[in-house]
Scaffold this active site. Structure first.
Site, PDB file in Angstrom:
ATOM      1  NE  ARG A 102      -2.408  -1.882   3.107  1.00 17.94           N
ATOM      2  CZ  ARG A 102      -2.200  -3.204   3.197  1.00 17.94           C
ATOM      3  NH1 ARG A 102      -2.639  -4.001   2.254  1.00 17.94           N
ATOM      4  NH2 ARG A 102      -1.574  -3.713   4.230  1.00 17.94           N
ATOM      5  CD  GLU A 158       2.236 -12.931  14.878  1.00 19.49           C
ATOM      6  OE1 GLU A 158       1.763 -12.146  14.047  1.00 19.49           O
ATOM      7  OE2 GLU A 158       1.581 -13.462  15.774  1.00 19.49           O
TER       8      GLU A 158
END
Ligand code: AMP
Length: 171
Positions: free
Chosen positions: A58, A95
């Protein structure tokens, strides 16, 4: 005129996986006044900028209008394997597992002043990797401009080399 932006960010719980609160900026992007305001504010007050670097994905929406506003060019920092030419690459941890971020080797000229733009600052790993790439190519990071900052993740603690600004901060 400053537009109230927060109400135009949609919270999507558990996307793309359980436990993540995704900040969907598409309602903001389709609002002409909000989009204009965001571009103006992301571009403001950085001093001399030679090129804007947007982060996959984005940052590719917000970066180019900011570059046009500043009268400079745009370079994409892409996820691994997407750029077709010679690259500089940095690995960074997510993560779960590892991701790569890449810039074309000729994206930044030595000494160029680079403004890094993305939609969301979360843990800061992606922006940190982008700053590392810019520095490796000989560029100078002027600053990091985000539409949204997840302040509770303290991502800005990883971005010590330049000022960090965000338009909306969730504490
Ligand atoms: P991080 O490296 O943890 O700072 O993550 C930043 C990158 O992941 C940005 O490119 C964002 O587009 C995306 N991202 C991380 N968390 C979110 C979120 N809660 N909502 C939307 N995008 C996110």
């Amino acid at each position: 005129m400053t537009v109230e932006l927060e109400g135009l960010v949609r919270d999507i719980p558990d996307f793309p996986r359980p436990g993540v609160g995704f900040k969907d900026i598409t309602p903001l992007l389709r609002d002409a006044a909000a989009l204009h305001d965001v571009v103006e504010r992301l571009a403001a007050d950085w001093g001399e900028v030679d090129v804007v670097c947007g982060i996959d994905a984005r940052g590719f929406i917000l970066g180019p209008p900011v570059a046009v506003r500043l009268g400079v060019g745009f370079i994409p920092a892409r996820k691994g394997g997407k750029l077709p030419w010679e690259i500089e690459q940095v690995a960074y941890s997510l993560e779960y597992g590892e991701e790569h971020l890449e810039l074309h080797a000729d994206a930044v000229a030595s000494g160029q002043r680079v403004l890094i733009v993305d939609d969301v600052l979360a843990t800061g790993g992606t922006a940190e990797a982008t700053g590392t790439l810019v520095a490796r190519l000989g560029g100078v990071v002027v600053g990091y401009a985000f539409l949204i900052e997840l302040g509770f993740l303290d991502g800005r603690a990883r971005l010590r080399d330049a000022p960090v600004r965000s338009l909306i901060c969730y504490a």
